[in-house]
Each structure stands twice: as structure tokens, then as C-alpha cells.
Design a protein around this motif. Sequence first.
Motif, mmCIF file in Angstrom:
data_model
loop_
_atom_site.group_PDB
_atom_site.id
_atom_site.type_symbol
_atom_site.label_atom_id
_atom_site.label_comp_id
_atom_site.label_asym_id
_atom_site.label_seq_id
_atom_site.Cartn_x
_atom_site.Cartn_y
_atom_site.Cartn_z
ATOM 1 N N UNK A 264 -60.287 -5.715 38.472
ATOM 2 C CA UNK A 264 -59.821 -5.484 37.103
ATOM 3 C C UNK A 264 -59.370 -6.769 36.436
ATOM 4 N N UNK A 265 -58.838 -7.727 37.206
ATOM 5 C CA UNK A 265 -58.330 -8.949 36.586
ATOM 6 C C UNK A 265 -59.435 -9.888 36.118
ATOM 7 N N UNK A 266 -60.682 -9.602 36.501
ATOM 8 C CA UNK A 266 -61.795 -10.435 36.057
ATOM 9 C C UNK A 266 -62.018 -10.344 34.554
ATOM 10 N N UNK A 267 -61.970 -9.104 34.031
ATOM 11 C CA UNK A 267 -62.503 -8.888 32.684
ATOM 12 C C UNK A 267 -61.957 -7.570 32.139
ATOM 13 N N UNK A 305 -58.740 -3.048 31.433
ATOM 14 C CA UNK A 305 -59.839 -2.612 32.297
ATOM 15 C C UNK A 305 -59.574 -1.225 32.869
ATOM 16 N N UNK A 306 -58.368 -1.018 33.389
ATOM 17 C CA UNK A 306 -58.049 0.274 34.003
ATOM 18 C C UNK A 306 -58.000 1.401 32.975
ATOM 19 N N UNK A 307 -57.519 1.089 31.790
ATOM 20 C CA UNK A 307 -57.393 2.135 30.776
ATOM 21 C C UNK A 307 -58.723 2.497 30.140
ATOM 22 N N UNK A 308 -59.722 1.619 30.272
ATOM 23 C CA UNK A 308 -61.033 1.901 29.694
ATOM 24 C C UNK A 308 -62.030 2.415 30.722
#
Length: 434
Positions: A264-267, A305-308
Motif C-alpha cells: 500500500x505504501x508504494x502508490x 490505497x486501502x480505502x480505494x
Amino acid sequence: MSASPLKYRGRLKELDPEARRRLLERSGGATDSRVAQRTADILARVRRDGDRALREMAREFDGATLDSLEVPRSVCEAALASLAPEVREALSRAARNIARAHAAQKPQAIEVETEPGILVGRRPDPLGRVGVYAPGGRAVYPSSVLMGVVPAKVAGVGEVIVCSPPGPDGRPAAGVLAAAALAGADRVFALGGAGAVAALAYGTESVPRVDRIVGPGNAYVAAAKLQVVDAVAIDAPAGPSEILVVADGSADPEAVAREMLAQAEHDPDACCVTVAVGEAQAEAVASAVAKAASRARRQEIVSRALSERGAVLSVDSLEEAWPFVADFAPEHLLIATASPSEALPRVRNAGTVFVGQHASVAYGDYMTGANHVLPTAGLARAYSGLSVLDFYRWTTWQRVTREAAARLSDDVGVLADSEGLFAHAEAARAWRPS
């Protein structure tokens, strides 16, 4: 159920069709019509104006004035020399493992006698020149330079060229330059985005045309690679990072959460999904993800990222998980089960598979020797990750003796006549026995 940063929760078999479609269709923006049109304009501009266009775009997009498009070798060597000793040693270890793993993949020539006097052969020939794209800006990955350059050198490619966007000082990031020197890149250019792809595909006054372009990039790089395939070969189309974890009750929920956050921290467009056996395990993983996300150092990116495209879904058994894995075709698949090696043969569609919860994706990203340039957006259904095989083309040959030609002549003539190719038939029958 506790508050969660995840977009999707619940039972996999109860996931509504729109949510399932959104998880499975992950284009990443390369096919967006606006991105495609802007990319086409950039490609045309570079093809028309060459170096002048590249210099202008460096000012427009990167805020850099380029005295030279090419970075002198001495600058790359200086960047390598200035690395902290522990970073240089880690990069060197990664390069050694990449070279070792990819050397084992080198193909061999073959020759087979299909009938007496008829020999068919195939020989792998290293490409003459390849381009390796290394991202810049928000994402600077020296490790990706190694993943492109080292296999190309192992394959025996004649010339390996690295392109990476310039910073305000007119040069790519120091880490990229250092990795290029360490990996043995022949030339480095301070060029980024779709303009770099255009230069590599078509050539300019300073940048030579290459035979294949490899390496990850943003939506414009991905779109450019797709649009130049009539002029140059590319590796697999790639988009934002993604992971699918299959976890049974033996998996540590916190370990699974760490893997999801690492992608998730990538993009902000990354897709991170866990399929957990049992609702209790799914709840434990979701809770661990929420806790880890709340303290993430790249929290804004992780949260978006997580929310999408973040999901933790439950299944009643491992058997229920595998059809979804095949449809999802993830870039990274982590099998966090009690018997992961037994599950491995069930997998066909994945960029790379991490067998067991101790096989962190981070190890594959940096150090195991496997390649981390991988297909995304479900394209692992047909594409493979970058390997030494991407840096060869194959020459095929046939040997036919006079006696074999006589035996072939009648049947080949019959087939050629049936297709209306009468000159073919005449060429074949010329060697009929007299």
C-alpha cells in the motif's frame, strides 16, 4: 465490527458484482483516454524534434535544465563511491543474487531431427541494445535498476542504456546512478516519462534506438510503452503495485497486515487484498491492518490505497480461495498457510509467488535474486515477470538434405496447390526424384 480503513470487508462469495469487478479490473491509468492522448502527443513531439523536445520537456516536467542528456560515467562512479558502506554492500549482495538466479535461467540452443534428413534448430541470441527505465520523482528505486540491468548483462546484451528523470540539478537520483554503475550499465541518460520511452523507441541525435524497453514507471510510462510496440519490444505492461494474500488460521494476522501495508505504501492506486479462511481470521487480519495503518510513516498514501482498493475477505475453505486467485492474477501472491508448498501447484496466474508467511514480499523486492519487475492488473494470466529470457531473440533454422527434399516434394506440392500458392508448389516439386 471495528472501524476499518479497508474498502471491502465480508465474505468473498457475498461480494457484490461491482465490488468484484473493481478488484479484478485494475488498469492503473495507462489506458485512460486523457493519459493516452497526452502520451501520444509526447511521442510525436520527440519523434519530430528529437533532442530539442527532450530538453524542453525536462524544463517543463522536471524543472531541470540539461547541459547534456547523457550522464558522464564518472558521475555514476562518483555516486557509487559516495554510497554509505552498508547501502553499497546491500546493493552488491542483491546484484550478486540477481546475477546468480538469472544465470540459471539462460536458455540453450536445440536441434531436432523431425524426419531423416530434416533438422530444425533454434538458437538464443542476446539482443544488441536494450533500454532500462528507472522511475524518479515520488518513487526512486535503485533496486529496479539492478533488476533490469543485471539480467541484461547476464544475457550478454551488447549495450544496456538506463533512462531516469532528472532532478533540479539536471541529474537522476544519486541512488539510481550508483546502481547503474554497480550493475554495469553502459550509458545513462537524464530522461524521464513518456519522452524517455520515445527516445529509446525511435532514437534521437543523442539517444540510440534500442531493441527492447523494460522497467516500471508511472501511467505515462506504461502508456508510452504500449504505444511504441510497433517500433520496439517491451516487457509486460505494468501499473500500480498489488498483493493478494491467502491466509489460513496458521497465519500471524500482524504478519499479513505488514505485507499489505508494504504494498500500500508504494502508490495510492495500489491494490491490497487478503483472502482469509474463516471469519475470525479475517476479522483478526482486518484489525491488524487498521492498527498498522494508523501508525504508518507513509500514512496518506497507505490510507488512500486501502480505502480505494483494500480488502479482507473471508472464505470457508482454501478450496474456495483458488478460483478467485486465478481470476485476480496478482503481481505478488503470498501463500500464508500451514502447508504452503502443497498449495503452490494450485497457482497458475501470479507474477511471483511467496511460499510461506516468512517469505516476505520485501525479500523478493530486494534480495532473493528473483526479479521484481512483474505484470500487474491481472495480466499475470498471460505475462510473466522480467527474466533473462526477455533479453534474447531466437534464430530458427532448417536443414534439408537432397534426399529429404525429394521425399517432401509431393506432399508439400499438394498442400501448396490446395491453398492456391502455385509458385510454392513449383518450388517444392523441383526437387522431385527424376
